[in-house]
Write an enzyme that holds these catalytic residues in place. Structure first.
Site, PDB file in Angstrom:
ATOM      1  N   ASP A 113     -27.922 -12.014  -0.684  1.00  0.00           N
ATOM      2  CA  ASP A 113     -28.279 -11.404  -1.963  1.00  0.00           C
ATOM      3  C   ASP A 113     -27.471 -10.125  -2.133  1.00  0.00           C
ATOM      4  OD1 ASP A 113     -30.212 -13.365  -1.954  1.00  0.00           O
ATOM      5  OD2 ASP A 113     -31.896 -12.018  -2.319  1.00  0.00           O
ATOM      6  N   HIS A 169     -25.933 -15.208   5.701  1.00  0.00           N
ATOM      7  CA  HIS A 169     -25.882 -16.607   6.095  1.00  0.00           C
ATOM      8  C   HIS A 169     -24.453 -17.156   6.090  1.00  0.00           C
ATOM      9  CE1 HIS A 169     -30.366 -17.217   5.589  1.00  0.00           C
ATOM     10  NE2 HIS A 169     -30.176 -16.040   4.997  1.00  0.00           N
ATOM     11  N   SER A 256     -25.969  -2.079   2.738  1.00  0.00           N
ATOM     12  CA  SER A 256     -24.913  -2.583   3.610  1.00  0.00           C
ATOM     13  C   SER A 256     -23.915  -3.395   2.793  1.00  0.00           C
ATOM     14  CB  SER A 256     -25.511  -3.464   4.711  1.00  0.00           C
ATOM     15  OG  SER A 256     -26.645  -2.849   5.288  1.00  0.00           O
TER      16      SER A 256
END
Length: 295
Positions: A113, A169, A256
């Site tokens: 996301d 991911h 991040s």
């Protein structure tokens, strides 16, 4: 004020920035910049704050954070009462149906996301951090063999806010190498900081690995830490087969960035993302959604 493109609604939104007043003061005032260089960018500060976020006392912070940023906790595997501390909530896992994975092998998905910016036909000696600030591949990753592979390829920047789901991911099935760690500072990766700190990505703590993708050749994964991100946790097993959408790791507290490098003529990025990137706007994306396709 940070304006981000919502591709689903085809409109721009103003981002709610956690600690916006603090960030503006820290990166704009003389006193703030002095404090930043003396303490805030240091590992010690992030380590101490990380210890607080791991303590039971920090659990009280969860409720205000959820309320202030309108976070839907119904999508979490745990209920809000089950989180042991703030970091436990921050690295929360979501129910699988909330982040469906586009399984088409020719579709390239977002690894997490966040807010995405893409650069194509890149010059590795002149990579864009943000308008007016550039850095080189060799400053980010000092590896000549890798540098040769990604010239004129594609660079994808995915910025994660403190309010985002903070697990990342794999974008395809394949095998990932072991992780290489590079020590560094802990500047914020918010655009407020990116406009003030030259070569920020090259100064911050970061980790990188090469993902041997089944459908998109070798992809360089770079995870960049930030203020209060005391740890980048890799949860995958190096040199073992993984499936598309499988978890690679997660960031502990703080904003991040994930940077992906792909070779030339491997990936066609979706037109709306390319357009917004050329206009200087990030596009909001969710983990698992299509952002491009195979050449």
């Amino acid at each position: 004020m940070i304006k981000v493109y919502n591709r689903k609604n085809k409109c721009y939104e103003i981002e709610d920035v956690a600690g916006e007043k603090y960030l503006n003061w820290l990166y704009s005032s003389t006193v703030g910049m002095s404090l930043l260089e003396l303490l805030i960018k240091r590992k010690l500060f992030s380590k101490i704050y990380g210890m607080f976020c791991e303590s039971k006392i920090s659990k009280k912070k969860i409720y205000n954070f959820v309320k202030d940023f309108n976070i839907d906790t119904k999508n979490c595997k745990k209920s809000i009462e089950e989180f042991e501390n703030f970091n436990d909530f921050f690295v929360r896992e979501l129910t699988p149906e909330i982040r469906p994975i586009d399984k088409n092998k020719n579709h390239f998905i977002s690894p997490g996301d966040g807010r995405i910016t893409v650069y194509t036909n890149i010059n590795l000696q002149n990579l864009v951090q943000i308008k007016g600030f550039n850095y080189s591949f060799s400053e980010l990753i000092n590896n000549k063999d890798l540098e040769k592979q990604y010239n004129k390829g594609t660079c994808i920047l995915l910025r994660l806010c403190p309010t985002d789901y903070h697990r990342f991911h794999f974008i395809d099935s394949g095998i990932c190498s072991s992780t290489n760690k590079v020590k560094g500072n802990y500047y914020s990766v918010n655009p407020i900081a990116l406009k003030k700190i030259n070569k920020l990505f090259c100064q911050n703590k970061r980790e990188w690995s090469v993902f041997h993708s089944s459908n998109f050749s070798d992809i360089l994964y770079v995870e960049v830490g930030a203020t209060c991100v005391g740890s980048i946790i890799q949860t995958y097993k190096p040199n073992n087969k993984v499936e598309k959408g499988e978890e690679k790791g997660f960031f502990k507290f703080g904003g991040s960035t994930i940077i992906l490098f792909l070779k030339n003529n491997v990936l066609k990025i979706d037109k709306d993302i390319l357009k917004q990137s050329s206009l200087g706007f990030e596009t909001k994306v969710l983990m698992g959604e299509k952002i491009g396709e195979k050449y």
